[in-house]
Design an enzyme around this catalytic site. Structure first.
Site, PDB file in Angstrom:
ATOM      1  N   SER A 196       0.856  -1.183   0.000  1.00 11.92           N
ATOM      2  CA  SER A 196       0.000   0.000   0.000  1.00 11.92           C
ATOM      3  C   SER A 196       0.892   1.233   0.000  1.00 11.92           C
ATOM      4  CB  SER A 196      -0.894   0.010   1.244  1.00 11.92           C
ATOM      5  OG  SER A 196      -1.563   1.257   1.382  1.00 11.92           O
ATOM      6  N   TYR A 251      -2.712  -1.397  10.150  1.00 14.60           N
ATOM      7  CA  TYR A 251      -2.684  -1.649   8.706  1.00 14.60           C
ATOM      8  C   TYR A 251      -1.368  -1.155   8.107  1.00 14.60           C
ATOM      9  CZ  TYR A 251      -3.951  -1.217   3.749  1.00 14.60           C
ATOM     10  OH  TYR A 251      -3.973  -1.298   2.389  1.00 14.60           O
TER      11      TYR A 251
END
Length: 315
Positions: free
Chosen positions: A190, A203
């Site tokens: 990400s 995350y």
């Protein structure tokens, strides 16, 4: 008066070490200049894309979003796609849609956070589809809330799905790649695995770890020319319209819009076929990556504050 033999040998060895050090330094400068020039050349003139026709590609999280689009687009390019997802209904739809378009696909329900389930489904894949040649670790979850509101169960689940699943699939399929002398591992990290933001601390941590895993694997297989034909591609998408991010915050949406799964998948496939790292910032992939990589840490933080892009708490 002549120096004795042992002292002469000692001096010669010292001089030799300094000469060797200088040669290594000059070699480093030349290689760095060459690789920089090569990178700039590829920036202007990208290398040709390799074919995926006939490859058996395993995609985790294939039931929706990026994973679904990767399955569809890989199949359109002539690849055989193995779809894994914990949601059997969504996964079946992806497989059905691929076959409806004339592609080859297999679907399996699998919780990739479970090592036992990954082992069991891998046995089925070998029996029914064959040996996987490209592994795409895409499955992920992203609860959006302040760190203090994450329970221990939340954090463990995030790391089990977003990180440890990569280890379980690698343990199953990397030996096959090594035996065949070729293969390709793709990990969807990400942009939050390059630049952290608030409300998704676990995350971000898991995605930073994915990058560390991929960097480490790349070096381990590169070292000493061990396995040059096994490739690694790490992907860093911006905010994708998949439903994971329910309250994105973007100060300049016209400059930095939310990416569609179709666009992101196309960028990922291009990176796979060019064997490059991928940063999925709409229309500004290379530019944004280069700028953020060159800026000092404090300048990067100031730039991020100016851009005011991130994720707000879900509730």
């Amino acid at each position: 008066m002549f120096l004795d033999f042992d002292k002469m040998i000692g001096i010669i060895m010292i001089v030799y070490q300094y000469v060797l050090l200088m040669c290594d330094f000059v070699h480093l400068v030349v290689i760095a200049a060459f690789l920089t020039a090569k990178s700039m050349w590829y920036l202007l003139f990208p290398p040709p894309m390799k074919s995926v026709t006939g490859e058996i590609i395993l995609v985790t999280g294939a039931g929706h979003g990026i994973g679904r689009e990767l399955g569809l687009q890989f199949a359109r390019m002539g690849a055989k796609v193995v779809c894994l997802d914990i949601n059997e209904a969504n996964n079946t739809k992806t497989v059905t849609d691929i076959k409806r378009e004339g592609g080859n696909a297999w679907g399996y329900k699998c919780d990739v956070s479970s090592q036992e389930e990954v082992q069991e489904v891998s046995r089925k894949i070998r029996q029914e589809a064959g040996e996987v040649t490209i592994l795409v670790n895409n499955a992920a979850i992203m609860p959006c809330k302040p760190f203090i509101k994450h329970t221990s169960g939340d954090i463990k689940n995030i790391f089990n799905v977003n990180l440890f699943a990569h280890f379980w699939t690698l343990q199953e399929w990397l030996p096959s790649f090594l035996a065949a002398g070729r293969g390709h591992v793709v990990a969807v990290s990400s942009i939050a695995g390059l630049m952290a933001t608030s409300n998704i601390v676990p995350y971000c941590s898991s995605k930073y770890a994915v990058k560390g895993l991929m960097d480490g694997m790349t070096e381990e297989l590169r070292y000493g020319g061990r396995n040059p034909n096994i490739k690694f591609t790490c992907v860093h998408p911006f905010i994708i319209d998949t439903g994971l991010t329910k309250k994105p915050r973007i100060r300049f949406p016209s400059f930095n819009p939310i990416t569609t799964p179709e666009t992101c998948a196309a960028k990922i496939i291009e990176g796979v076929c060019r064997e490059e790292e991928v940063v999925c910032i709409p229309s500004r992939d290379y530019y944004g990556h280069i700028i953020m990589g060159l800026l000092p840490r404090e300048v990067r933080k100031a730039f991020l504050d100016f851009m005011d892009t991130g994720v707000d708490e879900d509730c």
